[in-house]
Design a protein around this motif. Structure first.
Motif, PDB file in Angstrom:
ATOM      1  N   CYS A  67     -32.208  15.047 -13.532  1.00 43.71           N
ATOM      2  CA  CYS A  67     -31.278  15.163 -13.309  1.00 43.71           C
ATOM      3  C   CYS A  67     -30.369  15.112 -14.497  1.00 43.71           C
ATOM      4  O   CYS A  67     -30.255  15.304 -15.196  1.00 43.71           O
ATOM      5  CB  CYS A  67     -31.851  13.897 -12.724  1.00 43.71           C
ATOM      6  N   ARG A  68     -29.439  15.159 -13.520  1.00 44.41           N
ATOM      7  CA  ARG A  68     -28.045  15.210 -14.474  1.00 44.41           C
ATOM      8  C   ARG A  68     -27.105  13.966 -14.009  1.00 44.41           C
ATOM      9  O   ARG A  68     -27.126  14.290 -12.675  1.00 44.41           O
ATOM     10  CB  ARG A  68     -26.908  16.600 -14.050  1.00 44.41           C
ATOM     11  N   GLY A  82     -22.402  14.538 -16.707  1.00 49.63           N
ATOM     12  CA  GLY A  82     -23.028  16.005 -16.971  1.00 49.63           C
ATOM     13  C   GLY A  82     -24.482  15.284 -17.974  1.00 49.63           C
ATOM     14  O   GLY A  82     -25.288  16.783 -18.011  1.00 49.63           O
ATOM     15  N   GLU A  83     -24.592  14.432 -18.490  1.00 51.31           N
ATOM     16  CA  GLU A  83     -25.610  13.968 -19.702  1.00 51.31           C
ATOM     17  C   GLU A  83     -26.858  14.093 -18.369  1.00 51.31           C
ATOM     18  O   GLU A  83     -27.056  13.854 -17.450  1.00 51.31           O
ATOM     19  CB  GLU A  83     -26.027  13.069 -19.774  1.00 51.31           C
ATOM     20  N   GLU A  84     -27.841  15.173 -18.826  1.00 52.61           N
ATOM     21  CA  GLU A  84     -29.481  15.129 -18.492  1.00 52.61           C
ATOM     22  C   GLU A  84     -29.974  13.708 -18.854  1.00 52.61           C
ATOM     23  O   GLU A  84     -29.688  13.020 -19.495  1.00 52.61           O
ATOM     24  CB  GLU A  84     -30.282  15.575 -19.731  1.00 52.61           C
TER      25      GLU A  84
END
Length: 96
Positions: A61-62, A67-69
């Motif tokens: 997911c983000r 915006g980090e996975e």
């Protein structure tokens, strides 16, 4: 509706003499349902619905902010599928 409000309504509907007796029955139902699901079994009540456990696959997911996975591991989840009878009654009821 809170659990205590539900217990009071249950007491009235079942014509139980004490709230304590109603609470014992309600808690017994939920404890038993929990044990069934933890064991991996399902509970089907025709016309009402089905409580079941299923495996949710691992996924990425983000974080919407950065915006980090983020890796989300696989896990077991509980699902409820509404039965036809209950679905029809809810659909016919007036919205509040």
């Amino acid at each position: 509706m809170t659990k205590q409000e539900f217990i009071s309504l249950f007491q009235t509907k079942m014509e139980l003499s004490t709230k304590k007796e109603a609470e014992k029955l309600v808690n017994g139902f939920f404890t038993t349902l929990e044990e069934v699901l933890v064991k991996g079994d399902n509970l089907s009540v025709i016309g009402f619905g089905k409580f079941e456990t299923t495996k949710q696959a691992a996924r990425v997911c983000r974080n919407p902010k950065t915006g980090e996975e983020i890796k989300v591991p696989a896990k077991k989840v509980v699902k409820f599928r509404v039965g036809k009878g209950l679905a029809e009654k809810v659909a016919k009821s007036k919205a509040k």
